[in-house]
Scaffold this motif. Structure first.
Motif, short mmCIF file in Angstrom:
data_model
loop_
_atom_site.label_atom_id
_atom_site.label_comp_id
_atom_site.label_asym_id
_atom_site.label_seq_id
_atom_site.Cartn_x
_atom_site.Cartn_y
_atom_site.Cartn_z
N MET A 171 -10.72 27.94 92.94
CA MET A 171 -10.41 26.85 92.00
C MET A 171 -10.72 26.86 91.19
N LEU A 172 -11.63 28.61 90.34
CA LEU A 172 -11.66 28.82 88.55
C LEU A 172 -10.07 28.96 88.07
N PRO A 173 -9.78 28.33 86.89
CA PRO A 173 -9.20 29.23 86.70
C PRO A 173 -9.23 29.99 86.38
N PRO A 174 -8.38 31.18 85.67
CA PRO A 174 -8.33 32.96 85.22
C PRO A 174 -9.83 33.15 83.79
N ASN A 175 -9.24 31.77 83.10
CA ASN A 175 -9.45 31.54 81.22
C ASN A 175 -11.03 31.30 81.96
N ALA A 176 -11.36 31.42 82.83
CA ALA A 176 -13.01 30.46 82.61
C ALA A 176 -13.61 30.53 82.56
N ALA B 83 -17.67 31.22 80.96
CA ALA B 83 -19.13 31.61 82.42
C ALA B 83 -19.49 29.42 82.14
N ASP B 84 -19.86 28.84 81.30
CA ASP B 84 -20.28 27.56 81.82
C ASP B 84 -19.43 26.55 82.40
N GLU B 85 -17.62 27.20 82.85
CA GLU B 85 -17.34 26.59 83.56
C GLU B 85 -17.60 26.86 85.08
N ARG B 86 -17.82 28.59 85.57
CA ARG B 86 -17.80 28.87 85.74
C ARG B 86 -18.99 28.43 86.66
N GLU B 87 -20.37 28.41 85.75
CA GLU B 87 -21.19 27.73 86.21
C GLU B 87 -21.81 26.90 87.42
N TRP B 88 -20.37 24.81 85.97
CA TRP B 88 -20.30 24.41 86.57
C TRP B 88 -19.56 24.39 87.95
N LEU B 89 -18.52 24.75 88.40
CA LEU B 89 -18.78 24.45 89.57
C LEU B 89 -19.14 25.15 90.62
N ALA B 90 -19.43 26.51 90.48
CA ALA B 90 -20.58 26.43 91.09
C ALA B 90 -21.58 25.69 91.56
N SER B 91 -22.20 25.01 90.91
CA SER B 91 -23.16 24.31 90.83
C SER B 91 -22.96 23.00 91.95
N ALA C 184 -12.00 23.55 103.55
CA ALA C 184 -10.78 22.84 102.91
C ALA C 184 -12.04 21.20 103.11
N ALA C 185 -13.26 21.26 103.47
CA ALA C 185 -14.20 19.89 102.78
C ALA C 185 -14.20 20.47 101.08
N LEU C 186 -15.07 22.05 101.18
CA LEU C 186 -15.27 21.86 100.07
C LEU C 186 -14.02 21.52 99.21
N VAL C 187 -13.04 21.96 99.12
CA VAL C 187 -12.32 22.29 98.27
C VAL C 187 -12.06 20.54 97.94
N ALA C 188 -11.70 19.64 98.86
CA ALA C 188 -11.36 17.92 98.68
C ALA C 188 -12.39 17.46 98.01
N LYS C 189 -13.61 17.95 98.90
CA LYS C 189 -14.95 17.06 97.43
C LYS C 189 -14.95 17.36 96.24
N GLN D 39 -12.20 15.22 88.43
CA GLN D 39 -11.56 13.52 87.87
C GLN D 39 -12.65 13.99 86.18
N SER D 40 -13.62 14.48 86.47
CA SER D 40 -14.44 14.17 85.12
C SER D 40 -13.70 15.50 84.55
N THR D 41 -14.68 14.93 83.03
CA THR D 41 -14.32 16.43 82.29
C THR D 41 -15.24 17.44 82.43
N LEU D 42 -14.03 19.55 82.04
CA LEU D 42 -14.99 20.54 82.59
C LEU D 42 -16.01 20.78 81.24
N PRO D 43 -17.32 20.64 80.89
CA PRO D 43 -18.19 21.31 79.90
C PRO D 43 -17.12 22.19 78.91
N ALA D 44 -17.53 21.76 78.02
CA ALA D 44 -17.06 22.35 76.55
C ALA D 44 -17.40 24.08 76.95
N GLY D 45 -16.27 25.09 76.56
CA GLY D 45 -17.43 26.27 76.14
C GLY D 45 -17.47 26.59 75.64
#
Length: 70
Positions: A24-29, A31-39, A53-58, A64-70
């Motif tokens: 799910m992570l974009p290649p240029n994610a 550290a903040d984005e990685r931490e946000w998605l992991a949490s 599949a359930a994790l990806v769907a959830k 839909q919300s904004t990723l944290p500013a990096g």
């Protein structure tokens, strides 16, 4: 009985979460984005999304919300 409700992650659970994170992570994610998605993944898993599949769907719903500013 799985211990996920107690917050204990088994090695296979962590491996699955890592696979989903890598998918799910974009290649240029940042550290903040990685931490946000992991949490989000851990929270989704602990709330009952117990397969990839359930994790990806959830997470797709939450993304839909904004990723944290990096």
């Amino acid at each position: 009985m799985r211990w996920q409700c107690a917050g204990i992650l088994e090695p296979e659970d962590i491996e699955m979460l890592e696979r989903v994170l890598r998918k799910m992570l974009p290649p240029n994610a940042t550290a903040d984005e990685r931490e946000w998605l992991a949490s989000l993944l851990v929270k989704a898993f602990q709330s009952g999304a117990a397969d990839e599949a359930a994790l990806v769907a959830k997470i797709a719903d939450k993304s839909q919300s904004t990723l944290p500013a990096g």
